[in-house]
Design an enzyme around this catalytic site. Structure first.
Site, PDB file in Angstrom:
ATOM      1  N   CYS A  87       0.670  -0.966  -0.074  1.00  0.00           N
ATOM      2  CA  CYS A  87       0.349  -0.032  -0.174  1.00  0.00           C
ATOM      3  C   CYS A  87       0.590   0.821   0.114  1.00  0.00           C
ATOM      4  O   CYS A  87       1.280   1.703   0.740  1.00  0.00           O
ATOM      5  CB  CYS A  87      -1.403  -0.256   1.133  1.00  0.00           C
ATOM      6  SG  CYS A  87      -1.919   1.600   1.480  1.00  0.00           S
ATOM      7  N   CYS A 144      -0.278   4.546   1.694  1.00  0.00           N
ATOM      8  CA  CYS A 144      -0.664   3.575   3.884  1.00  0.00           C
ATOM      9  C   CYS A 144       1.204   4.289   4.027  1.00  0.00           C
ATOM     10  O   CYS A 144       1.182   4.956   5.010  1.00  0.00           O
ATOM     11  CB  CYS A 144      -0.622   2.022   3.883  1.00  0.00           C
ATOM     12  SG  CYS A 144      -2.115   2.264   3.382  1.00  0.00           S
ATOM     13  N   ASP A 145       1.802   3.411   3.349  1.00  0.00           N
ATOM     14  CA  ASP A 145       3.358   3.579   3.779  1.00  0.00           C
ATOM     15  C   ASP A 145       4.101   4.661   3.050  1.00  0.00           C
ATOM     16  O   ASP A 145       5.221   4.398   3.378  1.00  0.00           O
ATOM     17  CB  ASP A 145       3.536   1.865   3.341  1.00  0.00           C
ATOM     18  CG  ASP A 145       2.920   1.384   4.090  1.00  0.00           C
ATOM     19  OD1 ASP A 145       2.689   1.877   5.905  1.00  0.00           O
ATOM     20  OD2 ASP A 145       2.800   0.576   4.208  1.00  0.00           O
TER      21      ASP A 145
END
Ligand code: NAP
Length: 311
Positions: A136, A139-140
């Protein structure tokens, strides 16, 4: 006399398909609930920017689009519960759903459980998951400011997320196993023009290694068989998806990967059980197709439910 179920309709999964099914079901005045094991939104929620969903000429973030779906569903009174479906079976003409919290009975069910990222199955992938291996970018990606990362895959996710990663990172090695991408042409063009993306064609990932976190990715050129170690700080894997349909067991007909076969009304091989969105065997997996599927599925469910109570 027929036993009255807890609900006319249970929707399993809260991505764009599930939330749309919720909107249509509430407008059809069905006694309906949506259950979602994580937070609603599905893959759309972790998509940085959506620019192919009509109505948003400038595009919209996946998170904002999800908020709008939820707001719209709640406006019509949809109940969304945070619970996971673990099994489903037929009993006494009802659909019974065992969740991680209770047993629910329903006249009809729509499966909108979506998909999860596929694993590559290479050494180091599981060991370094969360320590440099991710599926992701939204997300990261932020954690890789000025770093070097690899992105594996050649589909829409790999290319779109690589483009997103270039907002933070110094460089993205886009590793693809063939000599042409399958991503949408507009995304390909952007990737080709982006100085921070270098595509390594015809290469497969072999091993992810490091001491406490990811430091190296070993790749092999499938044409020359040459093996190379890339120094990287992170490895993003976008090698496709698996359907979240394990909880269905053998109840409905699926393909060999677990994608559910449906008819034109989104009906599965079990009467009264419908499937919409990415978990379905379908030629196109987009937010727009998921929402369209869901509207059709609810129309089918509505008819089924009418007959269910009349009989
Ligand atoms: P995908 O379209 O299935 O692409 C997966 C990619 O990973 C393919 O390029 C595949 O190579 C490669 N791959 C598969 N297994 C591999 C392995 N073991 N080693 C190396 N490479 C491997 O998956 P996706 O990109 O996650 O997209 C999933 C669905 O969501 C698609 O229908 C897509 O269109 C949709 N989606 C749409 C958007 C958008 O509209 N902007 C964004 C994201 C996702 P091959 O090409 O050789 O098969």
């Amino acid at each position: 006399m027929k036993i009255k179920p807890d609900y006319d309709l249970v929707i399993i999964g809260g991505g764009p398909a599930g939330l749309t099914a919720g909107i249509y079901a509430m407008r059809a005045k069905l006694n309906c609930i949506l259950i979602e094991k994580k937070i609603p939104g599905g893959l759309a929620l972790i998509t940085d920017w959506v620019e192919n969903y009509p109505g948003f000429p400038e595009g919209i973030s996946g998170a904002d689009l999800t908020d709008k779906f939820i707001e719209q569903a709640k406006r019509f009174g949809l109940k969304i519960e945070n619970e996971a479906a673990e099994a489903i079976w037929l009993d006494d003409g009802l659909k019974k759903i065992k969740t991680d919290q209770r047993l629910i009975t329903a006249a009809s069910v729509i499966i909108t459980a979506g998909t999860s990222p596929k694993k590559l199955g290479i050494e180091g992938e599981t060991l370094f998951y969360g320590k440099g291996v991710s599926t992701c970018a939204t997300c990261d990606g932020f954690f890789y400011r000025d770093k070097i990362v690899a992105a594996i895959g050649g589909g829409d996710s790999a290319v779109q997320e690589s483009l997103f990663l270039t907002k933070f990172v110094k460089k993205v090695w886009l590793i693809h196993r063939r000599d042409s991408l399958r991503a949408a042409k507009i995304l390909q063009e952007r990737a080709f023009k982006n100085d921070k993306i270098e595509i390594l064609w015809d290469c497969i990932p072999k091993k992810i290694s490091g001491r406490n976190a990811v430091e190296e990715l070993t790749i092999q050129n499938v044409k020359t068989e040459e093996i190379k170690d890339l120094s990287i700080d992170g490895c993003f894997i976008f090698a496709g998806t698996n359907p979240n349909t394990g909880f269905l067991g053998d109840l409905v007909k699926t393909d060999e990967n677990g994608f559910v076969y449906t008819d034109n009304n989104m009906g599965t091989s079990v009467k009264g059980l419908f499937c919409a969105g990415d978990a379905r065997k379908t030629p196109l997996r987009q937010i727009v197709t998921a929402t369209g599927d869901a509207a059709i599925a609810v129309a089918g469910a509505e008819k089924y439910i009418e007959n269910f109570y009349e009989k």
